[in-house]
Write a protein that holds these residues in place. Structure first.
Motif, PDB file in Angstrom:
ATOM      1  N   TYR A  63       0.838  -1.202   0.000  1.00 46.37           N
ATOM      2  CA  TYR A  63       0.000   0.000   0.000  1.00 46.37           C
ATOM      3  C   TYR A  63       0.873   1.253   0.000  1.00 46.37           C
ATOM      4  N   LYS A  64       0.499   2.224  -0.828  1.00 47.71           N
ATOM      5  CA  LYS A  64       1.199   3.502  -0.869  1.00 47.71           C
ATOM      6  C   LYS A  64       0.179   4.631  -0.823  1.00 47.71           C
ATOM      7  N   HIS A  65       0.523   5.688  -0.102  1.00 48.42           N
ATOM      8  CA  HIS A  65      -0.389   6.832   0.012  1.00 48.42           C
ATOM      9  C   HIS A  65       0.418   8.097   0.224  1.00 48.42           C
ATOM     10  N   THR A  66       0.024   9.150  -0.478  1.00 50.53           N
ATOM     11  CA  THR A  66       0.626  10.472  -0.280  1.00 50.53           C
ATOM     12  C   THR A  66      -0.488  11.496  -0.092  1.00 50.53           C
ATOM     13  N   ASP A  67      -0.172  12.554   0.588  1.00 50.37           N
ATOM     14  CA  ASP A  67      -1.132  13.634   0.759  1.00 50.37           C
ATOM     15  C   ASP A  67      -0.357  14.923   0.967  1.00 50.37           C
ATOM     16  N   LYS A  68      -0.881  16.018   0.417  1.00 44.54           N
ATOM     17  CA  LYS A  68      -0.289  17.340   0.579  1.00 44.54           C
ATOM     18  C   LYS A  68      -1.384  18.292   1.022  1.00 44.54           C
ATOM     19  N   VAL A  69      -1.137  18.987   2.124  1.00 41.31           N
ATOM     20  CA  VAL A  69      -2.180  19.784   2.755  1.00 41.31           C
ATOM     21  C   VAL A  69      -1.666  21.207   3.008  1.00 41.31           C
ATOM     22  N   THR A  70      -2.406  22.192   2.551  1.00 37.81           N
ATOM     23  CA  THR A  70      -2.068  23.597   2.776  1.00 37.81           C
ATOM     24  C   THR A  70      -3.108  24.225   3.694  1.00 37.81           C
ATOM     25  N   PHE A  71      -2.634  24.918   4.721  1.00 40.96           N
ATOM     26  CA  PHE A  71      -3.517  25.587   5.675  1.00 40.96           C
ATOM     27  C   PHE A  71      -3.532  27.090   5.394  1.00 40.96           C
ATOM     28  N   ASP A  72      -4.688  27.616   5.046  1.00 41.99           N
ATOM     29  CA  ASP A  72      -4.854  29.048   4.828  1.00 41.99           C
ATOM     30  C   ASP A  72      -5.635  29.606   6.028  1.00 41.99           C
ATOM     31  N   HIS A  73      -4.919  30.189   6.980  1.00 39.38           N
ATOM     32  CA  HIS A  73      -5.560  30.642   8.208  1.00 39.38           C
ATOM     33  C   HIS A  73      -6.294  31.977   8.024  1.00 39.38           C
ATOM     34  N   LYS A  74      -5.964  32.716   6.966  1.00 42.43           N
ATOM     35  CA  LYS A  74      -6.678  33.956   6.701  1.00 42.43           C
ATOM     36  C   LYS A  74      -8.039  33.675   6.095  1.00 42.43           C
ATOM     37  N   GLU A  75      -8.076  32.738   5.156  1.00 49.57           N
ATOM     38  CA  GLU A  75      -9.329  32.383   4.494  1.00 49.57           C
ATOM     39  C   GLU A  75     -10.049  31.242   5.206  1.00 49.57           C
ATOM     40  N   HIS A  76      -9.414  30.681   6.249  1.00 51.18           N
ATOM     41  CA  HIS A  76      -9.997  29.571   7.006  1.00 51.18           C
ATOM     42  C   HIS A  76     -10.358  28.405   6.079  1.00 51.18           C
ATOM     43  N   LYS A  77      -9.360  27.994   5.321  1.00 47.32           N
ATOM     44  CA  LYS A  77      -9.579  26.928   4.346  1.00 47.32           C
ATOM     45  C   LYS A  77      -8.373  26.004   4.303  1.00 47.32           C
ATOM     46  N   ILE A  78      -8.646  24.710   4.240  1.00 43.88           N
ATOM     47  CA  ILE A  78      -7.609  23.695   4.081  1.00 43.88           C
ATOM     48  C   ILE A  78      -7.722  23.113   2.685  1.00 43.88           C
ATOM     49  N   SER A  79      -6.607  23.086   1.953  1.00 38.05           N
ATOM     50  CA  SER A  79      -6.578  22.496   0.619  1.00 38.05           C
ATOM     51  C   SER A  79      -5.750  21.219   0.676  1.00 38.05           C
ATOM     52  N   ALA A  80      -6.361  20.099   0.312  1.00 38.22           N
ATOM     53  CA  ALA A  80      -5.701  18.801   0.359  1.00 38.22           C
ATOM     54  C   ALA A  80      -5.956  18.048  -0.941  1.00 38.22           C
ATOM     55  N   ASP A  81      -5.337  16.881  -1.079  1.00 37.96           N
ATOM     56  CA  ASP A  81      -5.491  16.101  -2.300  1.00 37.96           C
ATOM     57  C   ASP A  81      -6.943  15.700  -2.550  1.00 37.96           C
ATOM     58  N   LYS A  82      -7.742  15.583  -1.466  1.00 35.86           N
ATOM     59  CA  LYS A  82      -9.125  15.150  -1.611  1.00 35.86           C
ATOM     60  C   LYS A  82     -10.119  16.305  -1.625  1.00 35.86           C
ATOM     61  N   GLY A  83      -9.608  17.542  -1.730  1.00 34.11           N
ATOM     62  CA  GLY A  83     -10.524  18.658  -1.848  1.00 34.11           C
ATOM     63  C   GLY A  83     -10.203  19.821  -0.935  1.00 34.11           C
ATOM     64  N   SER A  84     -11.179  20.720  -0.821  1.00 34.44           N
ATOM     65  CA  SER A  84     -11.033  21.910   0.002  1.00 34.44           C
ATOM     66  C   SER A  84     -11.972  21.800   1.204  1.00 34.44           C
ATOM     67  N   PHE A  85     -11.473  22.215   2.383  1.00 31.17           N
ATOM     68  CA  PHE A  85     -12.230  22.031   3.617  1.00 31.17           C
ATOM     69  C   PHE A  85     -12.220  23.327   4.430  1.00 31.17           C
ATOM     70  N   PRO A  86     -13.377  23.969   4.611  1.00 32.70           N
ATOM     71  CA  PRO A  86     -13.435  25.174   5.443  1.00 32.70           C
ATOM     72  C   PRO A  86     -13.300  24.812   6.921  1.00 32.70           C
ATOM     73  N   PHE A  87     -12.792  25.737   7.720  1.00 32.28           N
ATOM     74  CA  PHE A  87     -12.673  25.473   9.148  1.00 32.28           C
ATOM     75  C   PHE A  87     -12.756  26.774   9.931  1.00 32.28           C
ATOM     76  N   THR A  88     -13.020  26.661  11.205  1.00 31.75           N
ATOM     77  CA  THR A  88     -13.012  27.795  12.125  1.00 31.75           C
ATOM     78  C   THR A  88     -12.097  27.457  13.294  1.00 31.75           C
ATOM     79  N   GLY A  89     -11.578  28.476  13.951  1.00 34.93           N
ATOM     80  CA  GLY A  89     -10.681  28.230  15.076  1.00 34.93           C
ATOM     81  C   GLY A  89      -9.349  27.679  14.610  1.00 34.93           C
ATOM     82  N   ASN A  90      -8.657  26.999  15.501  1.00 37.70           N
ATOM     83  CA  ASN A  90      -7.355  26.414  15.189  1.00 37.70           C
ATOM     84  C   ASN A  90      -7.492  24.933  14.850  1.00 37.70           C
TER      85      ASN A  90
END
Length: 258
Positions: free
Chosen positions: A112-139
């Motif tokens: 089994y092999k798996h990779t993932d790349k995740v970017t945290f945008d704390h100004k826009e409160h958005k996480i961008s990952a290989d499986k899509g974009s995810f809004p968030f609040t707080g930390n």
């Protein structure tokens, strides 16, 4: 040894006392050059090992400096023969706020092999990952940045039975874990005996854990706040995580003298 057990090794290192209400101390508990090593034991056998190191990064994010934290986890001994694992987890964090800029993982678990790349945008409160974009609040953190951020929380006023929440991003969404403070104990590991804070993170029953499985975690009750031991019950047997080496710490380890 499947991927969930290796994830548990990192999870045990990460599941610190974190909540949206907990205050971060002004003094950072770690520094570039720190390296800590854990062994994961199944019964009398060493099943896996993880090495986590912190270093200054030459890479900047929006012009801001970053600390680079790398965790390498691998199976050992007989487990390495039957189910070879070589996993790497990396995070880049702001050295002042300790919030993550970027996280990536590269997992090789048998076939089994798996990779993932995740970017945290704390100004826009958005996480961008290989499986899509995810809004968030707080930390919200990844595994490694959660661990290092939580080492700097003020837990001096915790009372036994108080519950805290950990929020982290993993693969396909933001998850939450409840952690109960269970008191203070003296605990022995490979580097000596230490005064520790004891925690009980919640476990979700399933293929690995029994319905009534318990997970206990001990963290040094000092300026380092390093997890030195964890014990979790499985469907068959149990796993123990043990601190086996620590280098480049900001503060000296302070084992109890005999």
């Amino acid at each position: 040894m499947n991927k969930y057990l290796l994830a548990l090794l990192l999870l045990l290192s990460v599941s610190r006392t974190f909540s949206q209400d907990a205050a971060k101390t002004d003094q950072v508990a770690f520094q570039a050059g720190e390296q800590i090593t854990y062994k994961l034991k199944y019964g009398f056998f060493t099943a896996a090992e993880a090495v986590i190191r912190t270093e200054n990064s030459t890479q900047k994010f929006d012009g801001h400096p970053a600390l680079h934290i790398v965790a390498d986890a691998k199976t050992a001994g007989t487990f390495d023969v039957f189910y070879k694992v070589r996993n790497r987890y990396e995070t880049f964090i702001d050295p002042k706020t300790l919030l993550p800029y970027y996280y990536q993982e590269d997992r090789h678990e048998s076939s089994y092999k798996h990779t993932d790349k995740v970017t945290f945008d704390h100004k826009e409160h958005k996480i961008s990952a290989d499986k899509g974009s995810f809004p968030f609040t707080g930390n919200v953190f990844d595994f490694l940045s959660a661990y290092y951020y939580a080492r700097n929380l003020d837990v001096s006023h915790l009372k036994i039975g108080e519950k805290l929440e950990l929020r982290y991003f993993l693969e396909d969404g933001i998850h939450s874990m409840t952690i109960t403070f269970a008191g203070r104990e003296k605990v022995k590991c490979a580097l000596g005996t230490f005064n520790c804070l004891k925690f009980n993170p919640t476990i979700i029953p399933g293929r690995i854990f029994r319905k009534n499985s318990m997970l206990y975690l001990w963290v040094t009750d000092d300026a380092n706040r390093i997890p030195i031991k964890a014990h979790v019950e499985l469907v068959v047997g149990s796993l123990v995580m043990d601190l086996s080496d620590a280098k480049g710490l900001k503060y000296p380890l302070n084992p109890i003298k005999k």
